[in-house]
Structure formats: structure tokens, C-alpha cells
Design a protein around this motif. Structure first.
Motif, PDB file in Angstrom:
ATOM      1  N   PRO A  10      -5.674  -9.923   8.275  1.00  0.00           N
ATOM      2  CA  PRO A  10      -3.845 -11.204   9.398  1.00  0.00           C
ATOM      3  C   PRO A  10      -4.322 -10.721  10.516  1.00  0.00           C
ATOM      4  CG  PRO A  10      -4.123  -8.818   8.886  1.00  0.00           C
ATOM      5  CD  PRO A  10      -5.207  -8.941   7.536  1.00  0.00           C
ATOM      6  N   PRO A  35      -4.649  -2.144  -0.550  1.00  0.00           N
ATOM      7  CA  PRO A  35      -3.391  -2.645  -0.161  1.00  0.00           C
ATOM      8  C   PRO A  35      -3.504  -3.238  -1.838  1.00  0.00           C
ATOM      9  CG  PRO A  35      -4.197  -2.628   2.041  1.00  0.00           C
ATOM     10  CD  PRO A  35      -5.498  -2.132   1.127  1.00  0.00           C
ATOM     11  N   GLU A  75      -9.153   9.007   4.619  1.00  0.00           N
ATOM     12  CA  GLU A  75     -10.025   7.473   3.337  1.00  0.00           C
ATOM     13  C   GLU A  75     -10.778   9.108   2.983  1.00  0.00           C
ATOM     14  OE1 GLU A  75     -12.681   5.895   5.760  1.00  0.00           O
ATOM     15  OE2 GLU A  75     -11.423   4.325   6.052  1.00  0.00           O
ATOM     16  N   MET A  85       9.222 -11.494   6.465  1.00  0.00           N
ATOM     17  CA  MET A  85       8.764 -10.535   5.613  1.00  0.00           C
ATOM     18  C   MET A  85      10.264  -9.703   6.157  1.00  0.00           C
ATOM     19  SD  MET A  85       5.583 -10.954   5.472  1.00  0.00           S
ATOM     20  CE  MET A  85       4.661  -9.451   5.282  1.00  0.00           C
ATOM     21  N   ALA A 109       1.039  -8.183   5.426  1.00  0.00           N
ATOM     22  CA  ALA A 109       0.715  -9.638   5.092  1.00  0.00           C
ATOM     23  C   ALA A 109      -0.450  -9.884   5.511  1.00  0.00           C
ATOM     24  CB  ALA A 109       0.693 -10.742   6.378  1.00  0.00           C
ATOM     25  N   ARG A 110      -1.042 -10.872   4.383  1.00  0.00           N
ATOM     26  CA  ARG A 110      -2.358 -11.714   3.675  1.00  0.00           C
ATOM     27  C   ARG A 110      -2.199 -12.754   3.707  1.00  0.00           C
ATOM     28  NH1 ARG A 110      -3.296  -6.966   5.078  1.00  0.00           N
ATOM     29  NH2 ARG A 110      -4.002  -5.714   3.555  1.00  0.00           N
ATOM     30  N   GLU A 149      -2.332   7.236   8.728  1.00  0.00           N
ATOM     31  CA  GLU A 149      -2.650   6.543   8.038  1.00  0.00           C
ATOM     32  C   GLU A 149      -4.585   6.052   8.453  1.00  0.00           C
ATOM     33  OE1 GLU A 149      -1.253   2.683   9.617  1.00  0.00           O
ATOM     34  OE2 GLU A 149      -2.252   2.387  11.710  1.00  0.00           O
ATOM     35  N   GLU A 202       4.081   0.531   2.370  1.00  0.00           N
ATOM     36  CA  GLU A 202       3.623  -0.476   3.392  1.00  0.00           C
ATOM     37  C   GLU A 202       3.732  -2.259   3.037  1.00  0.00           C
ATOM     38  OE1 GLU A 202       0.800   0.304   6.217  1.00  0.00           O
ATOM     39  OE2 GLU A 202       2.193  -0.973   7.533  1.00  0.00           O
ATOM     40  N   ILE A 216      -2.772 -13.143  13.315  1.00  0.00           N
ATOM     41  CA  ILE A 216      -1.136 -12.269  14.430  1.00  0.00           C
ATOM     42  C   ILE A 216      -1.233 -11.901  15.326  1.00  0.00           C
ATOM     43  CG2 ILE A 216      -0.050  -9.684  14.138  1.00  0.00           C
ATOM     44  CD1 ILE A 216      -0.529  -9.771  10.759  1.00  0.00           C
ATOM     45  N   GLN A 223       0.669  -1.205  -0.085  1.00  0.00           N
ATOM     46  CA  GLN A 223       0.434   0.416   0.138  1.00  0.00           C
ATOM     47  C   GLN A 223       0.802   0.959  -0.197  1.00  0.00           C
ATOM     48  OE1 GLN A 223      -2.550   0.510   3.463  1.00  0.00           O
ATOM     49  NE2 GLN A 223      -4.345   1.996   1.970  1.00  0.00           N
ATOM     50  N   ASP A 250       4.860   2.357  15.194  1.00  0.00           N
ATOM     51  CA  ASP A 250       3.326   2.035  14.585  1.00  0.00           C
ATOM     52  C   ASP A 250       2.265   2.380  15.907  1.00  0.00           C
ATOM     53  OD1 ASP A 250       1.665   1.401  13.116  1.00  0.00           O
ATOM     54  OD2 ASP A 250       2.310  -0.301  12.474  1.00  0.00           O
ATOM     55  N   ASN A 303       6.335  -4.352   8.765  1.00  0.00           N
ATOM     56  CA  ASN A 303       6.096  -4.316  10.288  1.00  0.00           C
ATOM     57  C   ASN A 303       6.855  -5.599  11.117  1.00  0.00           C
ATOM     58  OD1 ASN A 303       3.445  -2.915   9.646  1.00  0.00           O
ATOM     59  ND2 ASN A 303       2.910  -4.116   8.241  1.00  0.00           N
ATOM     60  N   ASP A 347       8.307 -12.239  10.804  1.00  0.00           N
ATOM     61  CA  ASP A 347       9.089 -11.469  11.250  1.00  0.00           C
ATOM     62  C   ASP A 347       9.986 -12.357  10.376  1.00  0.00           C
ATOM     63  OD1 ASP A 347       6.661  -9.816  12.475  1.00  0.00           O
ATOM     64  OD2 ASP A 347       8.101  -9.676  13.883  1.00  0.00           O
ATOM     65  N   GLY A 360      -4.166   5.075   3.256  1.00  0.00           N
ATOM     66  CA  GLY A 360      -4.666   4.642   3.602  1.00  0.00           C
ATOM     67  C   GLY A 360      -5.515   5.009   1.756  1.00  0.00           C
ATOM     68  N   TYR A 361      -7.037   4.310   1.757  1.00  0.00           N
ATOM     69  CA  TYR A 361      -7.833   4.250   0.550  1.00  0.00           C
ATOM     70  C   TYR A 361      -7.749   5.403  -0.759  1.00  0.00           C
ATOM     71  CZ  TYR A 361      -8.884   0.561   3.803  1.00  0.00           C
ATOM     72  OH  TYR A 361      -9.228  -0.967   4.387  1.00  0.00           O
TER      73      TYR A 361
HETATM   74  P1  C2E Z   1      -0.912  -1.540  10.732  1.00  0.00           P
HETATM   75  O1  C2E Z   1       0.300  -2.051  10.734  1.00  0.00           O
HETATM   76  O2  C2E Z   1      -1.664  -0.497  11.470  1.00  0.00           O
HETATM   77  O3  C2E Z   1      -1.501  -1.609   9.493  1.00  0.00           O
HETATM   78  C1  C2E Z   1      -2.633  -1.015   8.500  1.00  0.00           C
HETATM   79  C2  C2E Z   1      -3.689  -0.705   8.519  1.00  0.00           C
HETATM   80  O4  C2E Z   1      -4.324  -0.361   8.159  1.00  0.00           O
HETATM   81  C3  C2E Z   1      -4.047  -2.890   7.800  1.00  0.00           C
HETATM   82  O5  C2E Z   1      -4.899  -3.719   7.672  1.00  0.00           O
HETATM   83  C4  C2E Z   1      -4.797  -2.012   6.781  1.00  0.00           C
HETATM   84  O6  C2E Z   1      -5.141  -2.215   5.471  1.00  0.00           O
HETATM   85  C5  C2E Z   1      -5.492  -0.946   6.866  1.00  0.00           C
HETATM   86  N1  C2E Z   1      -5.815   0.477   5.878  1.00  0.00           N
HETATM   87  C6  C2E Z   1      -4.861   0.731   5.227  1.00  0.00           C
HETATM   88  N2  C2E Z   1      -5.362   2.315   4.817  1.00  0.00           N
HETATM   89  C7  C2E Z   1      -6.932   2.288   5.536  1.00  0.00           C
HETATM   90  C8  C2E Z   1      -7.652   2.259   5.128  1.00  0.00           C
HETATM   91  O7  C2E Z   1      -7.805   3.958   4.271  1.00  0.00           O
HETATM   92  N3  C2E Z   1      -9.263   2.897   5.716  1.00  0.00           N
HETATM   93  C9  C2E Z   1      -8.946   1.745   6.836  1.00  0.00           C
HETATM   94  N4  C2E Z   1     -10.182   1.755   7.398  1.00  0.00           N
HETATM   95  N5  C2E Z   1      -8.315   0.951   7.091  1.00  0.00           N
HETATM   96  C10 C2E Z   1      -7.227   1.047   6.719  1.00  0.00           C
HETATM   97  P2  C2E Z   1      -4.499  -4.886   7.945  1.00  0.00           P
HETATM   98  O8  C2E Z   1      -3.688  -4.658   6.087  1.00  0.00           O
HETATM   99  O9  C2E Z   1      -5.431  -5.386   7.900  1.00  0.00           O
HETATM  100  O10 C2E Z   1      -3.021  -5.253   9.107  1.00  0.00           O
HETATM  101  C11 C2E Z   1      -3.923  -5.438  10.400  1.00  0.00           C
HETATM  102  C12 C2E Z   1      -2.464  -5.340  11.011  1.00  0.00           C
HETATM  103  O11 C2E Z   1      -1.634  -6.659  10.805  1.00  0.00           O
HETATM  104  C13 C2E Z   1      -0.851  -4.541  11.001  1.00  0.00           C
HETATM  105  O12 C2E Z   1      -1.840  -2.434  11.203  1.00  0.00           O
HETATM  106  C14 C2E Z   1      -0.521  -5.042  11.789  1.00  0.00           C
HETATM  107  O13 C2E Z   1      -0.501  -4.446  12.724  1.00  0.00           O
HETATM  108  C15 C2E Z   1      -0.423  -6.417  11.383  1.00  0.00           C
HETATM  109  N6  C2E Z   1       0.353  -6.699  10.009  1.00  0.00           N
HETATM  110  C16 C2E Z   1       0.086  -6.342   9.300  1.00  0.00           C
HETATM  111  N7  C2E Z   1       1.104  -7.610   8.491  1.00  0.00           N
HETATM  112  C17 C2E Z   1       2.576  -7.417   9.165  1.00  0.00           C
HETATM  113  C18 C2E Z   1       2.917  -8.483   9.220  1.00  0.00           C
HETATM  114  O14 C2E Z   1       3.856  -8.354   7.977  1.00  0.00           O
HETATM  115  N8  C2E Z   1       3.755  -8.604  10.645  1.00  0.00           N
HETATM  116  C19 C2E Z   1       3.393  -8.576  11.491  1.00  0.00           C
HETATM  117  N9  C2E Z   1       4.344  -8.236  12.388  1.00  0.00           N
HETATM  118  N10 C2E Z   1       2.312  -7.607  11.596  1.00  0.00           N
HETATM  119  C20 C2E Z   1       1.337  -7.455  10.373  1.00  0.00           C
END
Ligand code: C2E
Ligand code: CA
Ligand code: CA
Length: 375
Positions: free
Chosen positions: A170, A357, A333, A190, A162-163, A330, A159, A174, A145, A273, A211, A187, A351-352
Motif C-alpha cells: 500500500p 498480516p 522476524e 479505516m 490497508a490493502r 516491529e 493492527e 498511501i 496482524q 508510529d 493507522n 483514515d 512481526g512475521y
Molecule cells: P506501518 O504502520 O509501520 O506498518 C507495518 C508494516 O510492516 C506493514 O507494511 C506490515 O505488513 C509490515 N510488516 C509486518 N511485520 C513485518 C515483518 O516481520 N517484517 C517486515 N519486513 N515487515 C513487516 P504495510 O502493510 O506494507 O504498510 C506499510 C505502511 O503503510 C504502514 O507502515 C503504514 O505507515 C501505512 N499504512 C498501512 N495501512 C494504513 C492505513 O490504513 N492508514 C494509513 N494512514 N496508513 C497505513
């Protein structure tokens, strides 16, 4: 107890750094293959385990017992027990006789976290199992994203998120992995895959934020391993930003500060973060020498017109300027959200409004699949 070449301490350190280890051994315990969990962890030294005696990793009484029990195991059968060590804590040991190559055994050593976080319930166990399965069997994808300049919309970096196949978000896997101390596996992967992609694409404008969990940051051996993984790839270090997620959960602030310094000394940038999500955020900022912070999404989504939020954001952004660190907002929208950030002086936005993403096919293309069907 000494390993074949007498270098016992080195071997033990290595195994503990791996946090989880899956190797193929013979009935004497000699490691024949370390291409299971060990390489899943991208442990740079996994192949150096070959020829070592894995039973050296297990407390003396148990390893003697295991040596006797191995031949008694039927093909495909398993033995599992908890190994309690005075210093390192507790580990779960699982050994399985290979169903086809009956001269060999799969040995899994998984360390339970140092902090006494006992698995809350069965539901959590299932989530952790799904997490491990996805990570070990390559059912993992990465979505990118964009993070942009708030004022102009120009892309600064992406950024990596993970999916997991079959999971809408996720977050459940997680957080379960974090609670059970297993998040370091993700970690490592990634960071390794991100570093590999940066090395593959030398375009200086291609920069990635990856992350890692605050849980990993508090385990110095994990941080050292992450730095070793980074050191294995050739790319301009300033092209990688490491975002510390779940920073609201940091308990051992001194260890986290050491971790931040260690990561920064490898050349990458480190960003906090979810800033403002927990009451202790300011303490973290005082203790952790980071290059940037990311405002928790709630600053925008809870109520964009909320004047308290915007006053807080403005003063934190100003503080960032004075500290010489970058700030990112972040969950941007709407154009109104973007304006709120711009007004507050937050330099970057995500953001969107600027981009959702998007799955990056082949992000993990270098990974070899892990051993299947074990543990
Ligand atoms: P985060 O690091 O705060 O990531 C941002 C989250 O906000 C992501 O959710 C993203 O898809 C979402 N997002 C982005 N733009 C917008 C928007 O405009 N509006 C809204 N409502 N949401 C938006 P996601 O992908 O579901 O990830 C959630 C959390 O999971 C992440 O929060 C992070 O804490 C964790 N995460 C994701 N990938 C990894 C990774 O590879 N490793 C680790 N350790 N944690 C991860
Ligand atoms: Ca993040
Ligand atoms: Ca966040």
C-alpha cells in the motif's frame, strides 16, 4: 450569501470538514443526494446536506457563473476549474451533467491542502488517481496482524493494515495520497470500519490498532471528524489504539498536539508510529501526550546485533516505562529479534515471527459503494 435556512456558517464548516464532497444537485444547486464521496468519507452528517444549496460552497462569482452554465452542459459533459478562496485556500471544482438523469448534476469539491504541497509530477497524479479510485469504488481490503507480549507471545491486539486490490504494497498509494492531502479519506474509512468491527464484536480481548497519517493529525477539522466518526459507534474506547504514521513528517507540532489531545479525549489510545525514523522523534515525544510508541522497524532490521541500536532501544524503552507509556517493537522476524526486544525491555512485539498480516474478509461490509464514474 445564505443557505435556505440562513444557517450559512454551519453548512460551510460542514463542507470544509468533509475535505472532499461529492453530491448530486439540481440546476439550482439544491443537494438531492449526498451518497457519493460524502458518504465515502463516512461523513456522519452527509444526509443532512440534502436540501441545502451546494452552490453556497463556491465563491460568489463562480457560483453565479455556474448557475448560468449548468443548463448549457451536454449530458455527461463536465466543467472543472480551481476556486481560490482568500481564507480557505484553493479548491478544485468539477461538475458533470448526469448522462442519464439530465435534470441532475454531480458536483465534486476537492480541497487542495493548506500547506503548499504542489503535486510533484505526473506519476504522482496517477498514483493519487489510483488511490481515489480504490477508495471510492471499494477496492480496498484490510489485513490484520497480531501484536503480542514480547515475553510470552500472548496476543495483545491486532493492527489493521490497508490493502489495495492490484497493489503489492500500500506504500506507494498511501505516500502519494499523503503528499496530495487526500490521505484523510482512507483514515476516515479505516477508523469507521475499525470502530464498527469493535462494536460488532464485543469480546474485550478483540482490540484494534488503526493507522492514521500524521498529515491528518495536523488538520484539526479532520481530527474532529474522526472523533465524530468514533462517537457514532458503541464500543469500549480503550479497545481502539490510533497509530500516528509518518510521524517523521510532522511540521505543525502544536496542531498535532491539539489533535492528539482531542483524539485521547474521545477515549481511544494514541500511539506514535515509526519512532526513531526521523531526527525529531524526541521532540514529538516531548510535545505529544501519547499513550505509546512503536519503534521504527529499522531498529531491528538494519543490524540486529548493532550495539548502538540496542543501547538506544533499551534507553528509550526505559524512558517509556518512566513516562508510563507502552512500547512496541516491529518487524520481529526471528527469535533473535524477539530476544533483542525482551532484553531492551520493549513490552510488545509485532512481526512475521508471530503472524503475518491476514486479510480480514468483510472488514468494510457496512460501506455503501460510492458513486461510480465521476471525477
Ligand atoms: P506501518 O504502520 O509501520 O506498518 C507495518 C508494516 O510492516 C506493514 O507494511 C506490515 O505488513 C509490515 N510488516 C509486518 N511485520 C513485518 C515483518 O516481520 N517484517 C517486515 N519486513 N515487515 C513487516 P504495510 O502493510 O506494507 O504498510 C506499510 C505502511 O503503510 C504502514 O507502515 C503504514 O505507515 C501505512 N499504512 C498501512 N495501512 C494504513 C492505513 O490504513 N492508514 C494509513 N494512514 N496508513 C497505513
Ligand atoms: Ca502502524
Ligand atoms: Ca511503523
Amino acid at each position: 450569501m445564505t443557505s435556505p435556512d440562513g444557517n450559512e456558517d454551519w453548512f460551510r464548516d460542514l463542507a470544509f470538514a468533509a475535505a472532499d464532497l461529492l453530491v448530486t444537485i439540481d440546476a439550482q444547486g439544491v443537494v438531492l443526494r449526498a451518497d457519493g464521496d460524502a458518504s465515502m468519507l463516512h461523513h456522519p452528517s452527509a444526509e443532512r446536506l440534502i436540501g441545502k444549496n451546494a452552490l453556497e460552497l463556491i465563491s460568489e462569482g463562480d457560483s453565479r457563473r455556474l448557475r448560468d452554465d449548468l443548463w448549457a452542459l451536454g449530458p455527461g459533459r463536465r466543467l472543472a476549474w480551481d476556486d481560490i478562496l482568500e481564507i480557505e485556500g484553493q479548491r478544485r471544482i468539477l461538475v458533470q451533467r448526469d448522462p442519464r438523469q439530465t435534470e441532475t448534476f454531480n458536483l465534486l469539491v476537492s480541497r487542495t491542502p493548506r500547506t503548499n504541497r504542489i503535486r510533484a509530477n505526473r506519476a504522482d497524479d496517477i498514483l493519487v488517481e489510483r488511490f481515489r479510485d480504490a477508495v471510492m469504488n471499494g477496492r480496498l481490503k484490510a489485513a490484520l496482524q497480531p501484536v503480542v507480549e514480547t515475553r510470552t507471545g500472548a496476543v495483545s491486539h491486532h493492527e489493521v493494515l490497508a490493502r489495495f486490490d492490484g497493489e503489492e504494497s500500500p506504500v506507494n498509494l498511501i505516500t502519494a495520497a499523503e503528499r496530495s492531502g487526500q490521505i484523510c479519506h482512507l483514515d476516515y474509512i479505516m477508523i469507521d470500519a475499525g470502530a464498527h468491527r469493535l462494536a460488532q464484536n464485543p469480546d474485550p480481548s478483540f482490540r484494534l490498532a488503526v493507522n492514521i497519517s500524521g498529515e491528518s493529525l495536523q488538520r484539526y477539522e479532520v481530527v474532529e471528524e474522526l472523533c465524530a466518526v468514533i462517537a457514532g459507534h458503541a464500543f469500549g474506547r480503550t479497545r481502539m489504539i490510533v497509530e500516528i504514521t509518518e510521524s517523521a513528517e510532522i511540521e505543525d507540532i502544536e496542531m498535532a498536539a491539539r489533535g492528539v489531545n482531542k483524539l485521547r479525549s474521545s477515549g481511544v489510545s494514541v500511539s506514535l508510529d515509526d519512532f526513531g525514523a526521523g531526527a525529531a522523534s524526541f521532540n514529538y515525544l516531548r510535545a505529544l501526550d501519547v499513550d505509546g510508541l512503536k519503534f521504527d522497524g529499522s531498529f531491528l532490521t538494519s543490524s540486529p546485533e548493532n550495539s548502538r541500536n540496542s543501547a538506544l532501544m533499551r534507553s528509550i524503552a526505559r524512558m517509556c516505562l518512566e513516562l508510563g507509556i507502552a512500547s512496541v517493537g516491529e518487524r520481529v522476524e526471528t527469535e533473535q529479534d524477539r530476544k533483542a526486544l525482551q532484553y531492551a525491555g520493549v513490552r510488545f512485539a509485532q512481526g512475521y515471527l508471530f503472524g503475518t498480516p491476514e486479510i480480514y474478509e468483510g472488514f468494510f461490509s457496512r460501506r455503501r459503494p460510492g458513486l461510480r464514474g465521476v471525477a
